[in-house]
Design an enzyme around this catalytic site. Structure first.
Site, PDB file in Angstrom:
ATOM      1  N   LEU A  82       1.212  -1.131  -0.560  1.00  0.00           N
ATOM      2  CA  LEU A  82      -0.082   0.023  -0.211  1.00  0.00           C
ATOM      3  C   LEU A  82       0.988   1.513  -0.372  1.00  0.00           C
ATOM      4  CD1 LEU A  82      -2.549  -1.074   2.462  1.00  0.00           C
ATOM      5  CD2 LEU A  82      -3.085  -0.931  -0.063  1.00  0.00           C
ATOM      6  N   MET A  83       2.122   1.314   0.847  1.00  0.00           N
ATOM      7  CA  MET A  83       3.003   2.631   1.110  1.00  0.00           C
ATOM      8  C   MET A  83       3.569   2.561  -0.350  1.00  0.00           C
ATOM      9  SD  MET A  83       3.778   2.368   4.651  1.00  0.00           S
ATOM     10  CE  MET A  83       4.841   3.185   5.050  1.00  0.00           C
ATOM     11  N   LYS A 129       6.744  21.506   0.463  1.00  0.00           N
ATOM     12  CA  LYS A 129       7.428  20.871   0.980  1.00  0.00           C
ATOM     13  C   LYS A 129       8.406  20.924  -0.063  1.00  0.00           C
ATOM     14  CE  LYS A 129       5.655  16.962   2.821  1.00  0.00           C
ATOM     15  NZ  LYS A 129       5.987  16.854   4.300  1.00  0.00           N
ATOM     16  N   ASP A 132       1.600  22.250   6.188  1.00  0.00           N
ATOM     17  CA  ASP A 132       2.197  21.001   5.972  1.00  0.00           C
ATOM     18  C   ASP A 132       2.505  20.538   7.285  1.00  0.00           C
ATOM     19  OD1 ASP A 132       3.377  19.026   4.610  1.00  0.00           O
ATOM     20  OD2 ASP A 132       5.515  19.983   5.724  1.00  0.00           O
ATOM     21  N   ASP A 183       1.032  13.892  -0.111  1.00  0.00           N
ATOM     22  CA  ASP A 183       2.073  15.044   0.679  1.00  0.00           C
ATOM     23  C   ASP A 183       2.576  15.560   0.581  1.00  0.00           C
ATOM     24  OD1 ASP A 183       1.528  17.140   2.433  1.00  0.00           O
ATOM     25  OD2 ASP A 183       2.418  15.785   4.303  1.00  0.00           O
ATOM     26  N   SER A 241       1.960  25.485   1.841  1.00  0.00           N
ATOM     27  CA  SER A 241       3.411  25.547   2.728  1.00  0.00           C
ATOM     28  C   SER A 241       4.199  24.774   2.006  1.00  0.00           C
ATOM     29  CB  SER A 241       2.991  26.052   4.807  1.00  0.00           C
ATOM     30  OG  SER A 241       2.667  26.363   4.788  1.00  0.00           O
ATOM     31  N   GLU A 247      -0.698  18.812   8.625  1.00  0.00           N
ATOM     32  CA  GLU A 247      -1.705  18.599   8.525  1.00  0.00           C
ATOM     33  C   GLU A 247      -2.210  17.013   9.379  1.00  0.00           C
ATOM     34  OE1 GLU A 247       0.478  15.358   6.528  1.00  0.00           O
ATOM     35  OE2 GLU A 247       1.107  17.510   6.825  1.00  0.00           O
ATOM     36  N   LYS A 296      -2.917   7.544  10.406  1.00  0.00           N
ATOM     37  CA  LYS A 296      -3.315   8.777   9.093  1.00  0.00           C
ATOM     38  C   LYS A 296      -2.952   8.320   7.671  1.00  0.00           C
ATOM     39  CE  LYS A 296      -0.090  12.452   7.714  1.00  0.00           C
ATOM     40  NZ  LYS A 296       1.240  12.735   8.200  1.00  0.00           N
ATOM     41  N   ASP A 308       2.749   8.416   3.401  1.00  0.00           N
ATOM     42  CA  ASP A 308       2.403   9.445   3.974  1.00  0.00           C
ATOM     43  C   ASP A 308       0.793   8.643   4.528  1.00  0.00           C
ATOM     44  OD1 ASP A 308       3.304  11.452   6.203  1.00  0.00           O
ATOM     45  OD2 ASP A 308       1.638  12.785   5.183  1.00  0.00           O
ATOM     46  N   ARG A 354      -2.344  16.218  12.150  1.00  0.00           N
ATOM     47  CA  ARG A 354      -3.184  16.257  12.940  1.00  0.00           C
ATOM     48  C   ARG A 354      -3.714  16.466  12.968  1.00  0.00           C
ATOM     49  NH1 ARG A 354       1.819  19.778  15.100  1.00  0.00           N
ATOM     50  NH2 ARG A 354       2.713  18.347  13.834  1.00  0.00           N
TER      51      ARG A 354
END
Length: 516
Positions: free
Chosen positions: A197-198, A287, A357, A280, A285, A359, A275, A298, A361
């Protein structure tokens, strides 16, 4: 086309894994193992002595031949691998040094993991197809290593560049019935599922496709229900913090909810939150472009949670689990949330978005409150690739744990030691929340002091959205920051270069202990 491709990825890579096909066979003696192209054997090298853990399954004449050849090759150090040819009726035998005999179960598990992984990787280069793996030290560990060592997501490459599958089977007598081959196979496959998946590119693992993949993989598993929510549902539930992150992308958000009912209805569930930012960019903001491609991972928290649910259901653990995964992309656009914007989360608290960024949380805030307030779980754990500060603090050796419960920490620590995928306890303290309460326009801001204690301030922020955590009998909650263990720089045994899928096995082991 995309759905078909991913369905094949899931079926061939995650569930059965295209490099690992398990066919139960009767235990064979070494001299009768002609159906194997090769064997992987573990050998203790203690005080200049070479002894085989599977000695009962190897004839004395074959043992003598093996010892003579190993001694001549300077076989001594733990992790040494030698491939020998035409021994005992088997074309190729990979012998791996286990070092000294382990005295506790955790050590034996790790010895078996490392040995089977190193042996399989040595034989991969030899073009073998059918391998017997020594399970005499620890069958679960041997299966984990054999499965994990072969992970490679290569279905998007030209057919000529893909690895050929290897069939692996247990060889020799299993040493521990509770830590058996099938259990190890499920543990290893679950981590490979998280890796898949990652690792899958972000255009092929959008929020919508993630939910479809997980639903496909869990389909048919007993006591398991998959519920997929959309943007309208999030709006009705006033998940404005989650919505604020998703609004910059044209890809629609998803909120994935999984219920596993392995115990009676009178048993309170254990909660898991992951999460799920499938890519991301940092949003407005933005990266730096260097290594931004890694941000397809992410959603590692969601990946490990979904993969652990697969293992929990396959193992039929007697426990109830509810898992929630907020899924979206964090992108810059004309509709994206801007620095300085204020949103009101599901629990009513207002948040000033100082940095888009930060995000993770924001989406976890609503997911944590939803699960904790609606289901009143026995315990609650969230996992997230949350802060670069965690990578700075712990590197890739440990995942950081912030918790209000000593018992929950003890169980996680014990699980991590058993799987050799360990945790380190970090401070959860209101002092880290002070800067986040200094917003002039909202209850909280989402940044604090940035990287200075950033992992600690992020955990303190999340605590504000866990219902019941401040009650007289507080909900046992843990936040696990997995940013440092998200990926691996090099292949070392069962640790494969690329997205790691950690700490899936530790999460499964934790739930196994809770259910017991």
């Amino acid at each position: 086309m995309t759905r078909l491709l991913l369905g094949r990825l899931a079926a061939r890579h995650a569930l059965g894994h295209h490099h690992v096909r398990i066919t139960p066979v009767p235990r064979r003696l070494f001299t009768n193992a002609s159906n194997y192209d090769a064997l992987v054997l573990g050998s203790y090298t203690d005080a200049e002595q070479i002894t085989f853990s599977a000695s009962r399954d190897i004839t004395s004449s074959t043992r003598q031949t093996l010892v003579e050849q190993l001694a001549a090759s300077g076989f001594k150090k733990e992790g040494d691998v030698r491939v020998l040819y035409n021994v005992g009726g088997v074309k190729q035998v990979a012998v791996v040094s286990l070092g000294k005999q382990g005295k506790d179960e955790a050590t034996q598990l790790e010895q078996a993991r490392k040995a089977s992984a190193l042996g399989i990787q040595a034989l991969q280069k030899q073009g073998v197809e059918n391998v017997g793996v020594d399970v005499s030290v620890n069958a679960q560990g041997a299966a984990e290593g054999a499965v994990l060592a072969q992970f490679c997501l290569d279905k998007l490459k030209n057919e000529a560049d893909r690895r050929k599958p290897i069939q692996v089977n247990p060889f020799a007598a299993e040493s521990n019935s509770e830590r058996d081959w099938e259990t190890g196979y499920i543990y290893g496959t679950s981590q490979n599922l998280a890796r898949m998946l990652m690792t899958t590119p972000g255009n092929l693992m959008t929020p919508k496709l993630f939910t479809e993949e997980v639903a496909y993989l869990l389909a048919g598993l007993e006591n398991t229900e998959v519920i997929v929510r959309d943007e309208e549902w999030a709006i009705r539930n006033k998940m404005n913090s989650f919505l604020a992150v998703a609004k910059g992308s044209k890809e629609p958000l998803r909120f994935l909810e999984i219920h596993y009912r392995g115990a009676g209805e009178d048993q309170k569930p254990h909660g898991l939150v992951g999460k799920g930012v499938t890519f991301d960019s940092g949003g407005i903001s933005l990266k730096p472009s260097n290594n931004m491609a890694l941000m397809k991972g992410d959603m590692g928290g969601a990946a490990t949670v979904a993969a652990s649910l697969y293992a929990i259901a396959k193992l039929q653990l007697p426990v109830n689990v509810i898992a929630c995964m907020p899924l979206c992309e964090n992108m810059p656009s004309g509709g994206a949330t801007k620095p300085g914007d204020v949103v009101r989360a599901m629990n009513g608290k207002s948040i000033e978005v100082m940095d888009t960024d930060a995000e993770g949380r924001l989406i976890l805030a609503d997911a944590l409150y939803y699960l904790s307030s609606k289901y009143s779980p026995e315990s609650l754990i969230d996992l997230a690739t949350l802060t670069g500060a965690m990578d700075v603090a712990l590197g890739n050796a440990f995942a950081g744990v912030f918790t209000n419960s000593d018992l929950l920490w003890q169980r996680l620590e014990s699980a991590g030691k058993m799987t050799s995928d360990p945790f380190w306890r970090m401070p959860l303290h209101d002092a880290y929340l002070k800067e986040m309460k200094e917003s002039t326009v909202a209850d909280l801001n989402n940044l604090g002091k940035g990287r200075s204690g950033g992992a600690c301030s992020a955990a303190a922020f999340l605590k504000e959205f866990v219902a019941g955590v401040e009650s007289e009998q507080p909900l046992a909650w843990a936040h696990i920051d997995i940013a440092g263990v998200m990926d691996s720089d090099a292949t070392q045994g069962y640790h494969i270069k690329g997205m790691s899928g950690r700490p899936t096995r530790s999460l499964v082991e934790y739930m196994r202990r809770v259910s017991a």
